[in-house]
Design a protein around this motif. Structure first.
Motif, PDB file in Angstrom:
ATOM      1  N   ASP A 125       0.845  -1.182   0.000  1.00 17.29           N
ATOM      2  CA  ASP A 125       0.000   0.000   0.000  1.00 17.29           C
ATOM      3  C   ASP A 125       0.891   1.246   0.000  1.00 17.29           C
ATOM      4  N   ASN A 126       0.654   2.175  -0.924  1.00 14.41           N
ATOM      5  CA  ASN A 126       1.493   3.370  -1.056  1.00 14.41           C
ATOM      6  C   ASN A 126       1.501   4.237   0.203  1.00 14.41           C
ATOM      7  N   ILE A 127       0.371   4.364   0.858  1.00 16.64           N
ATOM      8  CA  ILE A 127       0.310   5.178   2.081  1.00 16.64           C
ATOM      9  C   ILE A 127       1.163   4.547   3.172  1.00 16.64           C
ATOM     10  N   LYS A 128       1.078   3.229   3.306  1.00 15.02           N
ATOM     11  CA  LYS A 128       1.891   2.545   4.315  1.00 15.02           C
ATOM     12  C   LYS A 128       3.373   2.635   3.979  1.00 15.02           C
ATOM     13  N   LEU A 129       3.692   2.569   2.694  1.00 14.90           N
ATOM     14  CA  LEU A 129       5.081   2.685   2.265  1.00 14.90           C
ATOM     15  C   LEU A 129       5.609   4.101   2.567  1.00 14.90           C
ATOM     16  N   GLU A 130       4.803   5.124   2.305  1.00 14.09           N
ATOM     17  CA  GLU A 130       5.199   6.496   2.625  1.00 14.09           C
ATOM     18  C   GLU A 130       5.423   6.651   4.127  1.00 14.09           C
ATOM     19  N   HIS A 131       4.534   6.081   4.912  1.00  9.20           N
ATOM     20  CA  HIS A 131       4.655   6.139   6.366  1.00  9.20           C
ATOM     21  C   HIS A 131       5.953   5.447   6.790  1.00  9.20           C
ATOM     22  N   PHE A 132       6.242   4.299   6.199  1.00  8.07           N
ATOM     23  CA  PHE A 132       7.469   3.583   6.534  1.00  8.07           C
ATOM     24  C   PHE A 132       8.696   4.404   6.159  1.00  8.07           C
ATOM     25  N   ARG A 133       8.668   5.040   5.007  1.00  8.97           N
ATOM     26  CA  ARG A 133       9.790   5.904   4.606  1.00  8.97           C
ATOM     27  C   ARG A 133       9.984   7.031   5.614  1.00  8.97           C
ATOM     28  N   ASN A 134       8.890   7.566   6.133  1.00 10.31           N
ATOM     29  CA  ASN A 134       8.989   8.600   7.147  1.00 10.31           C
ATOM     30  C   ASN A 134       9.657   8.060   8.408  1.00 10.31           C
ATOM     31  N   LEU A 135       9.336   6.829   8.784  1.00 13.49           N
ATOM     32  CA  LEU A 135       9.967   6.219   9.950  1.00 13.49           C
ATOM     33  C   LEU A 135      11.459   6.012   9.708  1.00 13.49           C
ATOM     34  N   VAL A 136      11.826   5.585   8.500  1.00 13.82           N
ATOM     35  CA  VAL A 136      13.236   5.426   8.145  1.00 13.82           C
ATOM     36  C   VAL A 136      13.937   6.778   8.244  1.00 13.82           C
ATOM     37  N   SER A 137      13.285   7.817   7.763  1.00 12.21           N
ATOM     38  CA  SER A 137      13.842   9.164   7.843  1.00 12.21           C
ATOM     39  C   SER A 137      14.092   9.555   9.295  1.00 12.21           C
ATOM     40  N   LEU A 138      13.168   9.226  10.169  1.00 15.08           N
ATOM     41  CA  LEU A 138      13.315   9.529  11.586  1.00 15.08           C
ATOM     42  C   LEU A 138      14.509   8.784  12.176  1.00 15.08           C
ATOM     43  N   ILE A 139      14.597   7.500  11.893  1.00 15.42           N
ATOM     44  CA  ILE A 139      15.660   6.682  12.477  1.00 15.42           C
ATOM     45  C   ILE A 139      17.033   7.122  11.998  1.00 15.42           C
ATOM     46  N   THR A 140      17.136   7.540  10.768  1.00 19.01           N
ATOM     47  CA  THR A 140      18.437   7.930  10.229  1.00 19.01           C
ATOM     48  C   THR A 140      18.769   9.399  10.498  1.00 19.01           C
ATOM     49  N   ALA A 141      17.857  10.135  11.126  1.00 18.64           N
ATOM     50  CA  ALA A 141      18.050  11.574  11.356  1.00 18.64           C
ATOM     51  C   ALA A 141      19.257  11.868  12.245  1.00 18.64           C
TER      52      ALA A 141
END
Length: 117
Positions: free
Chosen positions: A3-19
């Motif tokens: 699901d694209n929305i879930k994938l976008e949400h996951f990318r946001n989480l990856v962004s947070l973790i790598t911040a």
């Protein structure tokens, strides 16, 4: 298919973790569990972690998703038991873009921090 929305949400989480410039093992495990649940293949997961610093935050379109995303970000940031300054900065920036006031974000962070203690 993911699901694209879930994938976008996951990318946001990856962004947070790598911040904060590093990925703690507990953070990697938490992300992997989410990736597995979403059906993201291991090779794609690893690539996303490598490129996490390149992702831009994608803003959800409804209030429920906005609140959920902010709460998920906070919980994931607290997985390693502490907020890195970069994580707080990203959560605050995203929270403000999601329409939360600084006071609301601070309150939500404190509530989640206390709940995990």
């Amino acid at each position: 298919m993911i699901d694209n929305i879930k994938l976008e949400h996951f990318r946001n989480l990856v962004s947070l973790i790598t911040a904060d410039g590093k990925i703690e093992e507990v953070e990697r495990v938490a992300l992997f569990k989410i990736a597995y649940t979403l059906g993201i293949p291991l090779d794609r997961f690893n690539l996303m972690l490598e490129r996490g610093h390149e992702y831009r935050f994608l803003i959800p379109q409804n209030n429920l998703e906005r609140e959920k995303q902010l709460e998920d970000m906070i919980e994931l940031a607290l997985v390693d038991g502490d907020f890195a300054p970069a994580e707080i900065e990203l959560i605050t920036m995203v929270g403000e873009k999601l329409g939360f006031t600084h006071a609301e974000i601070t309150h939500i962070i404190q509530t989640h921090s206390e709940a995990l203690k």
